[in-house]
Write a protein that holds these residues in place. Sequence first.
Motif, PDB file in Angstrom:
ATOM      1  N   VAL A 184       5.299   9.915  -0.141  1.00 15.62           N
ATOM      2  CA  VAL A 184       5.402   9.451  -1.522  1.00 15.62           C
ATOM      3  C   VAL A 184       6.869   9.423  -1.938  1.00 15.62           C
ATOM      4  O   VAL A 184       7.666  10.246  -1.503  1.00 15.62           O
ATOM      5  CB  VAL A 184       4.565  10.320  -2.485  1.00 15.62           C
ATOM      6  CG1 VAL A 184       3.077  10.097  -2.253  1.00 15.62           C
ATOM      7  CG2 VAL A 184       4.895  11.805  -2.352  1.00 15.62           C
ATOM      8  N   ALA A 185       7.217   8.449  -2.789  1.00 14.98           N
ATOM      9  CA  ALA A 185       8.619   8.215  -3.136  1.00 14.98           C
ATOM     10  C   ALA A 185       9.009   8.746  -4.510  1.00 14.98           C
ATOM     11  O   ALA A 185      10.148   9.127  -4.728  1.00 14.98           O
ATOM     12  CB  ALA A 185       8.927   6.722  -3.076  1.00 14.98           C
ATOM     13  N   LYS A 212       0.999   8.961  -7.878  1.00 13.39           N
ATOM     14  CA  LYS A 212      -0.256   8.691  -8.602  1.00 13.39           C
ATOM     15  C   LYS A 212      -0.966   7.467  -8.031  1.00 13.39           C
ATOM     16  O   LYS A 212      -2.175   7.482  -7.790  1.00 13.39           O
ATOM     17  CB  LYS A 212       0.027   8.479 -10.090  1.00 13.39           C
ATOM     18  CG  LYS A 212       0.443   9.738 -10.803  1.00 13.39           C
ATOM     19  CD  LYS A 212       0.816   9.453 -12.243  1.00 13.39           C
ATOM     20  CE  LYS A 212       1.353  10.712 -12.901  1.00 13.39           C
ATOM     21  NZ  LYS A 212       1.839  10.466 -14.257  1.00 13.39           N
ATOM     22  N   ARG A 213      -0.198   6.400  -7.829  1.00 14.28           N
ATOM     23  CA  ARG A 213      -0.757   5.146  -7.294  1.00 14.28           C
ATOM     24  C   ARG A 213      -1.348   5.373  -5.895  1.00 14.28           C
ATOM     25  O   ARG A 213      -2.439   4.911  -5.584  1.00 14.28           O
ATOM     26  CB  ARG A 213       0.349   4.096  -7.274  1.00 14.28           C
ATOM     27  CG  ARG A 213      -0.048   2.729  -6.831  1.00 14.28           C
ATOM     28  CD  ARG A 213       1.072   1.685  -6.952  1.00 14.28           C
ATOM     29  NE  ARG A 213       2.399   2.157  -6.574  1.00 14.28           N
ATOM     30  CZ  ARG A 213       3.401   2.381  -7.428  1.00 14.28           C
ATOM     31  NH1 ARG A 213       3.240   2.186  -8.719  1.00 14.28           N
ATOM     32  NH2 ARG A 213       4.572   2.798  -7.002  1.00 14.28           N
ATOM     33  N   THR A 214      -0.634   6.116  -5.069  1.00 11.80           N
ATOM     34  CA  THR A 214      -1.083   6.348  -3.694  1.00 11.80           C
ATOM     35  C   THR A 214      -2.324   7.237  -3.665  1.00 11.80           C
ATOM     36  O   THR A 214      -3.258   6.970  -2.898  1.00 11.80           O
ATOM     37  CB  THR A 214       0.065   6.961  -2.872  1.00 11.80           C
ATOM     38  OG1 THR A 214       1.187   6.064  -2.910  1.00 11.80           O
ATOM     39  CG2 THR A 214      -0.341   7.168  -1.430  1.00 11.80           C
ATOM     40  N   CYS A 215      -2.366   8.260  -4.497  1.00  9.35           N
ATOM     41  CA  CYS A 215      -3.556   9.121  -4.559  1.00  9.35           C
ATOM     42  C   CYS A 215      -4.785   8.334  -4.990  1.00  9.35           C
ATOM     43  O   CYS A 215      -5.877   8.511  -4.448  1.00  9.35           O
ATOM     44  CB  CYS A 215      -3.312  10.296  -5.505  1.00  9.35           C
ATOM     45  SG  CYS A 215      -2.152  11.517  -4.861  1.00  9.35           S
ATOM     46  N   PHE A 230      -0.137   4.794   3.515  1.00 11.01           N
ATOM     47  CA  PHE A 230       0.764   4.485   2.408  1.00 11.01           C
ATOM     48  C   PHE A 230       0.329   3.237   1.683  1.00 11.01           C
ATOM     49  O   PHE A 230      -0.460   2.447   2.185  1.00 11.01           O
ATOM     50  CB  PHE A 230       2.225   4.365   2.886  1.00 11.01           C
ATOM     51  CG  PHE A 230       2.544   3.094   3.619  1.00 11.01           C
ATOM     52  CD1 PHE A 230       3.146   2.033   2.975  1.00 11.01           C
ATOM     53  CD2 PHE A 230       2.250   2.966   4.966  1.00 11.01           C
ATOM     54  CE1 PHE A 230       3.459   0.865   3.649  1.00 11.01           C
ATOM     55  CE2 PHE A 230       2.554   1.803   5.653  1.00 11.01           C
ATOM     56  CZ  PHE A 230       3.161   0.748   4.991  1.00 11.01           C
ATOM     57  N   VAL A 231       0.833   3.114   0.476  1.00 11.22           N
ATOM     58  CA  VAL A 231       0.641   1.926  -0.353  1.00 11.22           C
ATOM     59  C   VAL A 231       2.014   1.270  -0.454  1.00 11.22           C
ATOM     60  O   VAL A 231       2.969   1.923  -0.854  1.00 11.22           O
ATOM     61  CB  VAL A 231       0.117   2.298  -1.758  1.00 11.22           C
ATOM     62  CG1 VAL A 231       0.046   1.072  -2.649  1.00 11.22           C
ATOM     63  CG2 VAL A 231      -1.232   2.992  -1.658  1.00 11.22           C
ATOM     64  N   PRO A 232       2.130   0.002  -0.084  1.00  7.95           N
ATOM     65  CA  PRO A 232       3.445  -0.648  -0.203  1.00  7.95           C
ATOM     66  C   PRO A 232       3.949  -0.584  -1.631  1.00  7.95           C
ATOM     67  O   PRO A 232       3.190  -0.757  -2.579  1.00  7.95           O
ATOM     68  CB  PRO A 232       3.178  -2.093   0.215  1.00  7.95           C
ATOM     69  CG  PRO A 232       1.912  -2.032   1.010  1.00  7.95           C
ATOM     70  CD  PRO A 232       1.120  -0.899   0.443  1.00  7.95           C
ATOM     71  N   ARG A 233       5.221  -0.293  -1.752  1.00  5.13           N
ATOM     72  CA  ARG A 233       5.833  -0.199  -3.067  1.00  5.13           C
ATOM     73  C   ARG A 233       6.281  -1.574  -3.526  1.00  5.13           C
ATOM     74  O   ARG A 233       6.784  -2.352  -2.716  1.00  5.13           O
ATOM     75  CB  ARG A 233       7.018   0.765  -3.022  1.00  5.13           C
ATOM     76  CG  ARG A 233       6.534   2.189  -2.886  1.00  5.13           C
ATOM     77  CD  ARG A 233       7.456   3.010  -2.035  1.00  5.13           C
ATOM     78  NE  ARG A 233       6.921   4.351  -1.806  1.00  5.13           N
ATOM     79  CZ  ARG A 233       6.267   4.691  -0.714  1.00  5.13           C
ATOM     80  NH1 ARG A 233       6.040   3.826   0.233  1.00  5.13           N
ATOM     81  NH2 ARG A 233       5.831   5.919  -0.570  1.00  5.13           N
ATOM     82  N   PRO A 234       6.138  -1.865  -4.809  1.00  3.57           N
ATOM     83  CA  PRO A 234       6.593  -3.166  -5.295  1.00  3.57           C
ATOM     84  C   PRO A 234       8.110  -3.275  -5.129  1.00  3.57           C
ATOM     85  O   PRO A 234       8.840  -2.345  -5.435  1.00  3.57           O
ATOM     86  CB  PRO A 234       6.205  -3.168  -6.770  1.00  3.57           C
ATOM     87  CG  PRO A 234       5.695  -1.822  -7.095  1.00  3.57           C
ATOM     88  CD  PRO A 234       5.567  -1.034  -5.845  1.00  3.57           C
ATOM     89  N   LEU A 250      -2.502   3.389   8.127  1.00  4.79           N
ATOM     90  CA  LEU A 250      -3.461   2.794   7.200  1.00  4.79           C
ATOM     91  C   LEU A 250      -2.673   2.340   5.983  1.00  4.79           C
ATOM     92  O   LEU A 250      -2.093   3.161   5.271  1.00  4.79           O
ATOM     93  CB  LEU A 250      -4.546   3.800   6.802  1.00  4.79           C
ATOM     94  CG  LEU A 250      -5.600   3.331   5.801  1.00  4.79           C
ATOM     95  CD1 LEU A 250      -6.337   2.101   6.312  1.00  4.79           C
ATOM     96  CD2 LEU A 250      -6.572   4.460   5.503  1.00  4.79           C
ATOM     97  N   VAL A 251      -2.594   1.037   5.791  1.00  4.16           N
ATOM     98  CA  VAL A 251      -1.889   0.459   4.648  1.00  4.16           C
ATOM     99  C   VAL A 251      -2.944   0.087   3.620  1.00  4.16           C
ATOM    100  O   VAL A 251      -3.832  -0.712   3.894  1.00  4.16           O
ATOM    101  CB  VAL A 251      -1.076  -0.796   5.058  1.00  4.16           C
ATOM    102  CG1 VAL A 251      -0.335  -1.356   3.854  1.00  4.16           C
ATOM    103  CG2 VAL A 251      -0.124  -0.473   6.196  1.00  4.16           C
ATOM    104  N   LEU A 252      -2.833   0.684   2.448  1.00  4.57           N
ATOM    105  CA  LEU A 252      -3.822   0.457   1.396  1.00  4.57           C
ATOM    106  C   LEU A 252      -3.258  -0.473   0.328  1.00  4.57           C
ATOM    107  O   LEU A 252      -2.063  -0.422   0.030  1.00  4.57           O
ATOM    108  CB  LEU A 252      -4.212   1.792   0.755  1.00  4.57           C
ATOM    109  CG  LEU A 252      -4.863   2.794   1.691  1.00  4.57           C
ATOM    110  CD1 LEU A 252      -5.058   4.126   0.974  1.00  4.57           C
ATOM    111  CD2 LEU A 252      -6.188   2.273   2.213  1.00  4.57           C
TER     112      LEU A 252
END
Length: 152
Positions: free
Chosen positions: A16-17, A23-26, A111-115, A140-142
Amino acid sequence: MTQTTRPTVDRILLPVANEDDAKRTCTAVRPHLSEDNAEIVALYVVERREGGPAAASLEQLEEHGRNTLAIVEEEFAGSTVTVETELREGVDLIATIFAAAEDCDVDCIVFVPRPKGRLVALLSGDPGWKLINKTQHPILVLPRPTEATQIE
């Protein structure tokens, strides 16, 4: 009627960054965790810059990291999910993530790609792309969560 099953994972590394990213990743990862024995190793990397002045002191960066990791702990408090936290320093973000995945013996990196704007991605490189293409670990990219998937 067709029933859709989401893949689940038991022990993941969750880099997490910042607090919003945590929050977004959780939110995005919650539906993919095993219900009984899911374990999260939340990772925050304090990036050390070679040669140039730091934007903040090491103490400030570590404090930001601890606050970010606390968000992950809060998001899963009261659930059956076990959360461990890792605060690491590194010059190479991707190498530090891979080292943590190895050291923590995780099933995959999630991870979730960051904008990020196209120009910024072009000039600085896209860490998500590097994670996917330089790894020996399952990834796993969500997708980023939408309002419909937000935690209430």
